[in-house]
Write an enzyme that holds these catalytic residues in place. Structure first.
Site, PDB file in Angstrom:
ATOM      1  CB  THR A  33      43.601  40.398  33.016  1.00 26.51           C
ATOM      2  OG1 THR A  33      42.716  39.559  32.252  1.00 26.51           O
ATOM      3  CG2 THR A  33      42.792  41.421  33.768  1.00 26.51           C
ATOM      4  CB  CYS A  41      35.150  32.471  35.401  1.00 25.38           C
ATOM      5  SG  CYS A  41      36.400  32.966  36.610  1.00 25.38           S
ATOM      6  NE  ARG A  42      32.829  30.584  42.487  1.00 24.68           N
ATOM      7  CZ  ARG A  42      32.758  29.282  42.216  1.00 24.68           C
ATOM      8  NH1 ARG A  42      31.670  28.784  41.685  1.00 24.68           N
ATOM      9  NH2 ARG A  42      33.749  28.469  42.492  1.00 24.68           N
ATOM     10  NE  ARG A  44      36.215  43.848  39.250  1.00 27.08           N
ATOM     11  CZ  ARG A  44      36.336  44.881  38.406  1.00 27.08           C
ATOM     12  NH1 ARG A  44      35.274  45.540  38.020  1.00 27.08           N
ATOM     13  NH2 ARG A  44      37.515  45.279  37.992  1.00 27.08           N
ATOM     14  NE  ARG A  66      49.483  35.375  32.069  1.00 26.62           N
ATOM     15  CZ  ARG A  66      49.170  36.308  32.945  1.00 26.62           C
ATOM     16  NH1 ARG A  66      49.429  36.220  33.953  1.00 26.62           N
ATOM     17  NH2 ARG A  66      48.551  37.410  32.786  1.00 26.62           N
ATOM     18  CB  CYS A  68      41.098  32.163  34.969  1.00 20.38           C
ATOM     19  SG  CYS A  68      40.299  32.529  36.527  1.00 20.38           S
TER      20      CYS A  68
HETATM   21 ZN   LIG Z   1      38.220  32.433  35.517  1.00 23.22          ZN
END
Ligand SMILES: [Zn+2]
Length: 367
Positions: A33, A41-42, A44, A66, A68
């Site tokens: 990604t 981080c929540r 996936r 980059r 999130c």
């Molecule tokens: Zn994140």
């Protein structure tokens, strides 16, 4: 093999568990990604083979990733309260007598080991001890409202008076008794660039400030409860709010002296010794002999050293500014590396005039 690669498996596990104790140790970048995240981080989770670990946001960004938009890894991490803490505290709030065992924690969808680690890191106590403390707080409040000890004990989930008495003594260092009015010590955790601190206050002032990883923390707290005939509860207090502000200014390089009432029980000599510590100017050092002379007791070098060791309000009462007469750092309750850090920090700040330390520095974790 660099440190990041060595730790990759441990980091990936932390990522799956959204373990907050890894905040600040790494960020994780996902090749598929092009985005990088905090450990908590929540979003996936990507497959192990698609992720890379970086020590911080800058290096991840330099590698072309980059940040999130969910966990915003380039912003300051607000001490994030994890989901399980909200759920478990709500549950205990509604059912104060319920004992949340590992099995129950699992049935609520959380990993007991994560809960355990977080409580240990955040409060330096186990989750079981935390639950006992809540029950104890409930009993304490009942005693304050004038209920007798037996009623308070039973209503707080203790099956016997002796069990309650033992737990109370174990937690606070003295027996529950209605004859003496109990005092309350409010405790709170404070962040610093050299590790979290535990701060305590009574209405008269700050009575405790020490690094949470200190070996004697628990016995010191018990000793303080016993001396002040007080019970300790986590919460907010105006003195603690003022301390948090002033400590943040200190670590930003914007404050040299603290303006806070200190309320540590001690002998006359000890109190004088602690006041003498506060007279040592920021960014300078003194020897035990200098301090003893300043106290007007030049012969009491040893007693001065002992008083310094008993200082319970670190940084604010700057015992880190006292060094051996040979110039050696000698001891420090929070560890000699912290003493060295504080002395260098003050010297550097002084040399820079009113220079401030960047916020990134505030969040760096000690090695
Ligand atoms: Zn994140």
């Amino acid at each position: 093999m660099n440190r990041m690669t060595q730790n990759a498996n441990r980091y990936y596990r932390a990522l799956l568990e959204q373990d907050p104790s890894f905040e600040g140790l790494f960020v994780v970048a996902v090749r598929t990604t092009g985005i990088f995240c905090r450990p908590t981080c929540r979003a996936r989770k990507a497959k192990r083979e698609n992720v890379e670990f970086y020590p911080d946001s800058d290096t991840a960004a330099a590698a072309g990733f980059r940040p999130c938009k969910i966990c915003r890894p380039t912003e300051l991490p607000v001490e994030d309260v994890p989901e399980f803490f909200r759920v478990l505290s709500e549950r205990l709030g509604a059912e104060p007598l319920e004992r949340l065992t590992d099995q129950k924690i699992r049935s609520l969808g959380f990993v007991p080991a994560t809960v355990r680690r977080w409580f240990k890191r955040r409060y330096n106590m186990t989750f079981q001890a935390w639950q006992r403390m809540l029950r104890m707080n409930a009993a304490f409040q009942r005693l304050q409202q004038g209920e007798n000890v037996t009623v308070a004990a039973l209503a707080s989930g203790y099956e016997s008076l002796s069990g309650f008495g033992a737990s109370f003594r174990n937690a606070f260092g003295f027996a529950p008794s209605q004859k003496e009015p109990l005092r309350m010590i409010t405790a709170r955790r404070l962040e610093s660039p050299i590790g979290p601190l535990l701060a305590c206050a009574v209405d008269e002032g700050i009575c405790y400030l020490q690094f949470m990883d200190q070996r004697l923390l628990e016995s010191e707290l018990k000793d303080m409860c016993r001396r002040l005939k007080a019970v300790m509860l986590y919460g907010e207090h105006p003195h603690l709010a003022a301390l948090a502000d002033q400590l943040a200014q200190y670590f930003d390089g914007d404050r040299r002296n603290f303006d806070l009432p200190i309320a540590v029980p001690g002998t006359d000599f000890q109190r004088r010794a602690w006041r003498a510590l506060q007279e040592i100017p920021y960014g300078t050092t003194a020897s035990y002999a200098d301090q003893a002379r300043a106290l007007g007791s030049p012969g009491a070098v040893r007693a001065t050293g002992t008083a310094n060791r008993l200082n319970r309000v670190t940084i604010v009462v700057p015992c880190h500014r006292v060094i051996g007469s040979n110039g050696g750092l000698s001891g420090y309750g929070g560890g000699v590396w912290r003493k060295q850090w504080l002395l260098q920090f003050e010297k550097r700040t002084l040399a820079r005039g009113a220079a401030t330390v960047g916020q990134a520095g505030l969040l760096r974790r000690p090695g």
